[in-house]
Each structure stands twice: as C-alpha cells, then as structure tokens.
Enzyme design. Structure first.
Site, PDB file in Angstrom:
ATOM      1  N   CYS A  52      13.272  38.103 -51.190  1.00 41.96           N
ATOM      2  CA  CYS A  52      14.092  36.968 -51.617  1.00 41.96           C
ATOM      3  C   CYS A  52      13.203  35.969 -52.340  1.00 41.96           C
ATOM      4  CB  CYS A  52      14.736  36.280 -50.416  1.00 41.96           C
ATOM      5  SG  CYS A  52      16.075  37.221 -49.707  1.00 41.96           S
ATOM      6  N   GLN A  53      13.733  35.409 -53.401  1.00 45.38           N
ATOM      7  CA  GLN A  53      13.010  34.394 -54.154  1.00 45.38           C
ATOM      8  C   GLN A  53      12.874  33.129 -53.298  1.00 45.38           C
ATOM      9  OE1 GLN A  53      15.087  33.283 -57.701  1.00 45.38           O
ATOM     10  NE2 GLN A  53      13.365  32.170 -58.549  1.00 45.38           N
TER      11      GLN A  53
END
Length: 141
Positions: A52-53
């Site tokens: 996930c960013q």
C-alpha cells in the site's frame, strides 16, 4: 449476521445511489470515519499491509468461530477502502472469507477509479484479510 454476499449487495446498492465519483469518494471518506479503529498497540510494522502506498494497519482476532478485524490508515480514501473491506469480511467465518469473491469492487467501479498504486494497495488489503482467515481456519480444524 448477514452473509458476505448480502453485505456486498448492500454496498453495491449504496454506491449506486450516487451520481458521480466525487460523491462516492465523499461516501468512502465518511465510511472511513466509522471504521472500527485498531488499538494503538497494533500500529506496528507487523500489522502494516505491504504493497500500500499509504500506511494501513490491520489486526484480526477470532471471536468464537468468526474473524473480527480492526484497522486504520493515515490516508482518508484508503481508510474508506479498508472500511468497506472490513465491513464485508469482519465477523464472518474464516472459510467464508477465504471463499468469498470480491467482484462487488468491480460492480461499484472502485478499481477503475483508483490510481494504479491505490488499486495495488486494494489487492494487497484483500490478500492480507484472506491470509488472516487462512491462518484462523487452520486453527479451527
């Protein structure tokens, strides 16, 4: 307790009430505010979803024979995404979580309205929730 399929249908119905994606994003932000928040002790690297960013922490525990999830994120849209997933999968039997399909995400058009990095994060979130379910399912046997 409603089934995973029933909850997915509810979400599809809710998203269909909105005219455009701006309204849907706002709804996701609102959903994020209702997220069962993770206890601070679980906001560690062990509970971060890889891929996930933004930072997304998820904790799972067995409650009788159901998996209960809590989560948090440092990004409001991401918090809304994990809130939707937790709504679908929390308080469900591990076997049902493992076998559940997630085509409701395509039906609400979510994946196509996310940046590539957020879409990858979404896949990572689903994978992680299912991994928890697999771990708990093996304990039940």
């Amino acid at each position: 307790m409603p089934s995973i399929k029933d909850i997915q249908e509810e979400i599809i119905d809710e998203f269909s009430m909105f005219e455009d994606w701006e309204e849907r994003y706002q709804y996701m932000i609102d959903l994020g505010k209702t997220l069962p928040l993770i206890d601070e002790q679980y906001k560690t690297d062990d509970h971060i979803i890889k891929g996930c960013q933004s930072k997304v922490w998820v904790h799972a525990q067995m409650d009788e024979d159901k998996v209960a999830f809590t989560a948090d994120s440092d990004a409001i849209i991401t918090k809304g995404i994990i809130a939707i997933l937790i709504r679908v999968f929390s308080n469900q039997h591990p076997k049902d979580i493992i076998e559940a399909d997630t085509d409701f995400i395509d039906k609400i058009g979510l994946k196509e309205h996310l940046s590539p990095t957020r879409a990858n994060g979404l896949v990572s979130m689903i994978k992680q929730l299912k991994m928890y379910a697999i771990a708990y399912q093996t304990q039940l046997k």
